[in-house]
Design a protein around this motif. Structure first.
Motif, short mmCIF file in Angstrom:
data_model
loop_
_atom_site.label_atom_id
_atom_site.label_comp_id
_atom_site.label_asym_id
_atom_site.label_seq_id
_atom_site.Cartn_x
_atom_site.Cartn_y
_atom_site.Cartn_z
N ASP A 246 49.31 50.00 39.11
CA ASP A 246 49.62 51.41 39.68
C ASP A 246 48.77 51.37 40.88
N THR A 247 48.76 50.36 41.65
CA THR A 247 47.92 50.27 43.05
C THR A 247 48.81 49.48 44.07
N HIS A 248 48.39 49.88 45.16
CA HIS A 248 48.88 49.03 46.30
C HIS A 248 49.03 47.40 46.01
N GLY A 249 47.80 47.20 45.74
CA GLY A 249 47.61 45.65 45.41
C GLY A 249 48.60 44.96 44.31
N GLY A 250 49.13 46.04 43.39
CA GLY A 250 50.16 45.34 42.22
C GLY A 250 51.16 45.13 43.11
N SER B 2 36.43 35.77 30.21
CA SER B 2 37.21 34.80 31.22
C SER B 2 36.94 35.21 32.70
N PRO B 3 36.51 34.36 33.37
CA PRO B 3 36.57 34.76 34.72
C PRO B 3 37.76 35.28 35.31
N GLN B 4 38.84 34.65 34.88
CA GLN B 4 40.24 35.42 35.59
C GLN B 4 40.62 36.68 35.30
N HIS B 5 39.92 37.24 34.04
CA HIS B 5 40.09 38.29 33.57
C HIS B 5 39.11 39.48 34.10
N ALA B 6 38.31 39.00 35.04
CA ALA B 6 37.13 40.00 35.64
C ALA B 6 37.93 41.12 36.22
N LEU B 7 37.33 42.34 36.27
CA LEU B 7 37.76 43.31 36.76
C LEU B 7 38.17 43.21 38.33
N ASP B 8 37.13 42.42 39.09
CA ASP B 8 37.48 42.34 40.24
C ASP B 8 38.53 41.02 40.60
N LYS B 9 39.13 40.78 39.85
CA LYS B 9 40.09 39.49 39.92
C LYS B 9 41.68 40.19 39.38
N GLY C 6 53.57 50.43 38.45
CA GLY C 6 53.26 51.93 38.53
C GLY C 6 52.43 52.35 37.16
N ASP C 7 52.21 51.47 36.17
CA ASP C 7 51.65 51.92 34.99
C ASP C 7 50.29 51.28 34.79
N GLY C 8 49.03 52.20 34.98
CA GLY C 8 47.71 51.68 35.08
C GLY C 8 47.29 50.80 33.89
N ARG C 9 47.88 51.05 32.71
CA ARG C 9 47.43 50.31 31.46
C ARG C 9 47.71 48.92 31.56
N TYR C 10 48.51 48.48 32.68
CA TYR C 10 48.80 47.05 32.79
C TYR C 10 48.28 46.17 34.02
N VAL C 11 47.89 45.26 33.89
CA VAL C 11 47.47 44.66 35.13
C VAL C 11 48.30 42.99 35.18
N LEU C 12 48.07 42.66 36.61
CA LEU C 12 48.52 41.42 37.14
C LEU C 12 47.23 40.52 36.95
N VAL C 13 47.39 39.19 36.22
CA VAL C 13 46.11 38.28 36.41
C VAL C 13 46.90 37.10 37.25
N PRO C 14 46.47 37.14 38.49
CA PRO C 14 46.97 35.83 39.16
C PRO C 14 46.68 34.54 38.75
N HIS C 15 47.36 33.66 38.77
CA HIS C 15 47.27 32.13 38.61
C HIS C 15 46.03 31.59 39.61
N ASN C 16 46.19 32.06 40.64
CA ASN C 16 45.32 31.62 41.92
C ASN C 16 44.99 32.67 42.72
N ALA C 17 43.84 33.33 42.72
CA ALA C 17 43.43 34.65 43.33
C ALA C 17 43.59 34.46 44.80
N GLY D 214 52.11 33.00 41.37
CA GLY D 214 52.53 33.51 40.17
C GLY D 214 51.51 34.58 39.55
N ALA D 215 51.82 35.17 38.55
CA ALA D 215 50.66 35.96 37.99
C ALA D 215 51.26 36.30 36.55
N ASP D 216 50.46 36.66 35.56
CA ASP D 216 50.66 37.16 34.00
C ASP D 216 50.50 38.58 33.99
N VAL D 217 51.46 39.14 33.34
CA VAL D 217 51.11 40.66 33.05
C VAL D 217 50.39 40.88 31.73
#
Length: 558
Positions: free
Chosen positions: A548-552, A536-543, A506-517, A523-526
């Motif tokens: 704080d979203t339903h996707g999270g 880094s392609p993995q850190h692209a905004l669309d990845k 629920g905190d928009g300042r953090y994101v999940l970086v999936p190991h495999n989209a 798994g994923a890193d916070v």
């Protein structure tokens, strides 16, 4: 101590009870302040034989060293089951403990030693020959036919030694062919009272007693075997059932309470447990408790009994003082039952009390786990009785309350076998964590709280469905609970995810970086948004997936 005659083996005791039979194994507490084996009393068999030379012998057994009062001599016998006569119990126990053959025995006398709420019956039987008798388990070291004149020269069980003078007198009368010297025979008096449903003894005398609300008649009666009981007639049949069940629950948890024996839809006999009224020494229950009674062995179990029964309105008039600082529950009238225990009772407060304004709860108590298991077994054994009187839901409620007691049992010292006045170390009350009061009106903090509340609530007063609102709501709930916010999140999701993920949900300042989209379950890193690498392609905004979203939430679940 008293004497009864008649062949109880033929059913002449005219028992009228229809209650389901219950095993008698277990300890019980009498009005004299003692603990005894046998929840419904105990009985021992005393076979006697006179030889051709005129010498009389009695059969005694040498108790095993691991038994209570081991390495002493006493009678074959043991606990009575709830529906057994003294003779039935004594013979059954003798056959279980030895290879004694009861064929052809003749019941001559039953000598009762009544302690008030518990009794021991010595069943004298005559036999035609001194048969060899051997023990079949380790409860006996040996059995022997002892000449009557030599009984006092051996190491007797203390209880048997105390009763021996009366038993010896009865033996002499049997050997001399004298008739029984019972209190009276039923034909000598005309009292329209039913026989006792267990012993079959008849009422030969009575005296009126004070009676409270709901009771039409109350008498102290004497039976022809010398025992006594309280006879009560109730206005409502359901009150007989309540009294019956209440007594059995109390006995199951170590309280000193007389058992009740129904003899009709509105009538019962209640065991006579004499004691001095507590009201003669104390003004009220609070004074009795404050003077130390609440932290004694009997005080703890009196409170447990009334907590489980949810007895309402217990007063000092409902307590009697017996031997050795014992506390006896006495009832002179019908008392109410509630849906919860009565926190106004200082003895009940050992288990259930007010912990905050308008908040009552079960609290830590001094009962040890070993006692809990014994009580649980006895309480569960009462289910057939509750079913028999169509009170199964009430039994479920009692067991639910006992579950709360067991959950909060913190004692280390077993108490059931302790003397009534034994001092009990009471748990130190836990310091309750109180939610802080709201900020004062007009303060900036109060305004911030109001703003957050308005943001969380929808027009219909419900919490909004945004991830941030849910996170705030979870944290607010966690502040009032023992569990941490991450623990609540993990429990609600049923997932084994890292606390760092739960902390930032629920905190928009953090994101999940999936190991495999394509496969989020790998798994994923916070990462904080400032930690993202734009190269880094993995850190692209669309990845990456904002927390704080339903996707999270979806990524966490998968």
């Amino acid at each position: 101590m008293s004497e009864q005659t008649g062949n109880e083996m033929t059913g002449a005791d005219a028992r009228t009870t229809t209650l389901p039979a219950m095993a008698g194994d277990g300890w019980v507490n009498c009005a004299q302040g003692h603990g005894h084996w046998g929840r419904f009393g105990a009985a021992g068999l005393l076979p006697v034989h006179r030889g051709a030379d005129g010498e009389a012998y009695v059969l005694l057994h040498h108790r095993g060293t691991e038994t209570d009062q081991g390495d002493t001599w006493s009678l074959l016998g043991g606990a009575r089951d709830s529906s057994e006569s003294a003779a039935e119990a004594a013979v059954r126990e003798a056959v279980e403990e030895s290879d004694f053959d009861p064929t052809g025995i003749r019941v001559e006398r039953v000598i009762r030693d009544d302690h008030g709420g518990w009794s021991y019956d010595t069943v004298i039987v005559s036999v035609d020959q001194r048969m060899a008798v051997r023990p079949v388990d380790d409860e006996s070291l040996a059995l022997a036919w002892v000449p009557l004149g030599e009984v006092l020269s051996i190491n007797l069980h203390p209880g048997f030694a105390a009763s021996w003078p009366t038993v010896r007198t009865a033996l002499d009368s049997v050997l001399n062919g004298e008739p029984s010297q019972s209190v009276a025979s039923p034909s000598d008096v005309a009292l329209a009272r039913p026989p006792h449903p267990v012993t079959g003894a008849h009422v030969v005398a009575s005296e009126g007693l004070d009676r409270g609300d709901g009771i039409m008649k109350r008498e102290l009666v004497t039976f022809n075997d010398g025992s006594r009981a309280v006879y009560e007639e109730y206005e409502r049949a359901e009150d007989v059932t309540e009294r019956l069940l209440d007594a059995y629950v109390g006995r199951a948890v170590g309280s000193r309470v007389p058992l009740s024996h129904p003899v009709g839809p509105h009538q019962l006999y209640r065991d006579h447990m004499p004691g001095s009224p507590a009201s003669t020494r104390h003004q009220n229950l609070a004074e009795l408790a404050d003077q130390g009674a609440v932290s004694t062995r009997d005080g703890v179990f009196l409170g447990l009994h009334h907590a489980l029964a949810a007895t309402q309105g217990l007063t000092i008039d409902h307590v009697a003082l017996g031997g050795r600082q014992s506390l006896i529950t006495v009832d002179e009238g019908v008392r109410g039952r509630g849906s919860l225990p009565d926190p106004a009772n200082p003895f009940v407060a050992t288990f259930f009390r007010q912990v905050e304004p308008h908040l009552f709860a079960w609290v830590d108590n001094p009962v040890a786990p070993t006692d809990i298991e014994i009580m649980r077994r006895h309480l569960e054994g009462l289910r057939p009785l509750f079913e028999h009187v169509d009170r199964t839901p009430l039994h479920n409620t009692v067991m639910e309350r006992f579950g709360q007691v067991a959950e909060h049992a913190t004692g280390t010292e077993p108490l059931l076998a302790q003397p009534p006045g034994h001092h009990v170390e009471m748990p130190v009350p836990a310091v309750e964590a109180h939610h802080p009061l709201p900020p004062p009106p007009g303060s900036q903090e109060r305004a911030d709280h109001l703003r957050v509340g308005e943001a969380l609530l929808t027009d219909d007063g419900r919490i909004s469905s945004t991830p941030q609102a849910k996170t705030i709501a979870i944290r607010a709930i966690a502040a009032r609970m023992r569990s941490s916010t991450p623990e609540l999140v993990l429990a609600s999701m049923g997932l084994n995810i890292g606390n760092d993920m739960a902390d930032h949900l629920g905190d928009g300042r953090y994101v999940l970086v999936p190991h495999n989209a394509q496969y989020p379950s790998m798994g994923a890193d916070v990462r904080h948004v400032d930690e993202l690498d734009p190269d880094s392609p993995q850190h692209a905004l669309d990845k990456v997936v904002p927390m704080d979203t339903h996707g999270g939430r979806h990524t966490l679940r998968t």
